[in-house]
Design an enzyme around this catalytic site. Structure first.
Site, PDB file in Angstrom:
ATOM      1  N   HIS A 307       0.850  -1.186   0.000  1.00  0.00           N
ATOM      2  CA  HIS A 307       0.000   0.000   0.000  1.00  0.00           C
ATOM      3  C   HIS A 307       0.885   1.234   0.000  1.00  0.00           C
ATOM      4  O   HIS A 307       1.931   1.258   0.656  1.00  0.00           O
ATOM      5  CB  HIS A 307      -0.924   0.006   1.229  1.00  0.00           C
ATOM      6  CG  HIS A 307      -2.057   0.971   1.135  1.00  0.00           C
ATOM      7  ND1 HIS A 307      -1.916   2.306   1.425  1.00  0.00           N
ATOM      8  CD2 HIS A 307      -3.360   0.799   0.786  1.00  0.00           C
ATOM      9  CE1 HIS A 307      -3.079   2.917   1.255  1.00  0.00           C
ATOM     10  NE2 HIS A 307      -3.958   2.033   0.855  1.00  0.00           N
ATOM     11  N   ASP A 364      -7.851  -4.117  -0.880  1.00  0.00           N
ATOM     12  CA  ASP A 364      -8.367  -4.301  -2.242  1.00  0.00           C
ATOM     13  C   ASP A 364      -8.335  -5.779  -2.635  1.00  0.00           C
ATOM     14  O   ASP A 364      -9.228  -6.266  -3.334  1.00  0.00           O
ATOM     15  CB  ASP A 364      -7.532  -3.485  -3.242  1.00  0.00           C
ATOM     16  CG  ASP A 364      -7.622  -1.994  -2.982  1.00  0.00           C
ATOM     17  OD1 ASP A 364      -8.741  -1.497  -2.820  1.00  0.00           O
ATOM     18  OD2 ASP A 364      -6.572  -1.336  -2.916  1.00  0.00           O
TER      19      ASP A 364
END
Length: 428
Positions: A307, A364
């Site tokens: 991330h 995600d």
């Protein structure tokens, strides 16, 4: 005594105040930089080191893997709260009591009917239209049916605008899905809870009774809470900067949807499933693709791992991983795509290359797995992200307007041609 930072330019020193946040973050206040230096600015592509505002909504510490809304840990909210409680918290600063929550839900339901003319707009889209484009257009179109601007100095006007978008947006989300699947549009059922109604609007078929699944309700509740806000990301910054021009709430939210659409932002969960599909088509060898991901000469990029902000395990991913396991077990889904996903997950969690670089599966990755298991089409994943992020956008827009922040107007460093003599067309 106030703390100062000193900047030296060509031997001349300038002092700027340091500002400290409630979580002890430090920022250098440079709003007088151009004035005192005679035109010097900073340059920070992507704004990685630039705070655009002061905000009391969300705290994020990427190094320590901490995320909280209004001081409440994301772990506690995901485990114990209902999505509407979190919506109320983000927008109105405190968790609601039962009476406040009941009134809030009732007021949202009272605003859930969408003007029948909006159906004409959605009918004009071909089935091939991307759902995010449809959702952005429909949200912007709501402005035409609610043309009066929001009086931000009136609590009633602000509240009415907020419950209006919270009531109508889930309908637009469901209609976007049903348009894609060729199903008749559904207006929902006001006897249901907020999450239950969303699921029924999306999946109810006219020729059979819709049966609620509590595991799916709980998983969607968690997903929406985890996506509800995430500080000054691309789409949230877009909502704030569009709203800073005093554009209305619907227009600002529509701009946020467009920003979220990109594969580097909200489209990441769609990109995860597209990657898994590609791996399946190539034989489903997860070890091969993990090796490709580690090869610096290989252009392949492993989507859904690591991330930009979190330098540790994404705290949202820890929560949603458990929900993903529960959904897969409850639904008994047998899907080679999801098998590949689980294989990649196990490879990454046990591979020294990924562990040492803290390239863990992110939110995600797991949200894509859940939406796939729930039979939500891949192109709808980012729409579901927008549904969760809506309260954060509203809270950020409201905060920006009430703080009377100036219109957003970044500076630039010009690197083009200097003065050039104009030549008439016959002399060029």
């Amino acid at each position: 005594m106030s703390r100062l930072a000193t900047l030296e330019i060509d031997g001349k020193k300038y002092k700027f105040p340091l500002v400290q946040g409630t979580e002890n973050e430090i920022a250098i206040d440079i709003k007088t930089l151009r004035a005192v230096t005679g035109g010097v600015t900073t340059i920070d592509p992507g704004y990685k080191n630039t705070g655009s505002c002061e905000s009391a909504i969300t705290f994020l510490d990427g190094e320590k893997g901490i995320l909280s809304y209004r001081g409440y840990a994301i772990e506690d909210l995901a485990e114990k709260a209902d999505f509407l409680e979190v919506v109320f918290l983000l927008i109105f600063e405190e968790l609601p009591n039962q009476e406040q929550l009941d009134k809030f839900h009732s007021d949202i339901k009272a605003q859930s009917l969408v003007d029948e003319d909006v159906r004409k707009i959605i009918d004009a889209f071909p089935k091939s239209a991307h759902p995010m484009g449809v959702l952005s257009s429909l949200t912007s179109a709501l402005t035409a049916f609610n043309p009066s601007s929001v009086n931000v100095d009136s609590e009633d006007a602000m509240y009415n605008a907020i419950v209006r978008i919270l009531g109508k947006f889930p309908v637009l989300v469901a209609w976007t899905l049903r348009k894609k699947q060729g199903l008749p549009l559904d207006y929902g059922d006001n006897s249901l809870g907020y999450i239950e109604n969303i699921l029924k609007m999306m999946f109810h078929k006219p020729n059979e009774e819709y049966v609620q699944n509590q595991v799916m309700i709980d998983a969607l509740n968690k997903l929406l809470i985890l996506h509800a806000d995430h500080e000054q990301n691309c789409s949230t910054s877009t909502v704030r900067i569009v709203g800073s021009s005093h554009a209305g709430l619907f227009a600002s939210i529509s701009a946020g949807i467009s920003a979220l659409w990109g594969p580097l932002h909200g489209g990441a969960n769609q990109a995860v499933l597209e990657m898994l599909e590609a791996i399946k088509e190539d034989g489903g060898d997860t070890k091969k693709y993990m090796a490709k991901a580690k090869d610096k000469e290989d252009p392949f990029r492993l989507m859904g791992f690591g991330h930009r902000v979190y330098k540790n395990f994404d705290p949202r991913a820890k929560i949603i991983k458990a929900a993903a396991d529960e959904v897969l077990e409850d639904l008994g889904v047998e899907d080679p795509i999801l098998d590949i996903a689980k294989g990649l997950e196990q490879e990454a969690l046990n591979d020294e290359y990924f562990v040492s670089r803290k390239l863990y599966p992110n939110v995600d990755f797991y949200s894509g797995i859940i939406y796939r298991a729930m039979d939500i089409p891949t192109e709808m994943f980012t729409v579901m992200f927008a549904l969760g992020r809506l309260p954060g956008w509203i809270a950020q827009w409201k905060e920006m307007r009430l703080r009377k922040e100036p219109i957003g107007r970044p500076r630039q460093l010009y690197i083009g041609e200097t003065h050039r003599e104009f030549k008439t067309i016959k002399n060029r």
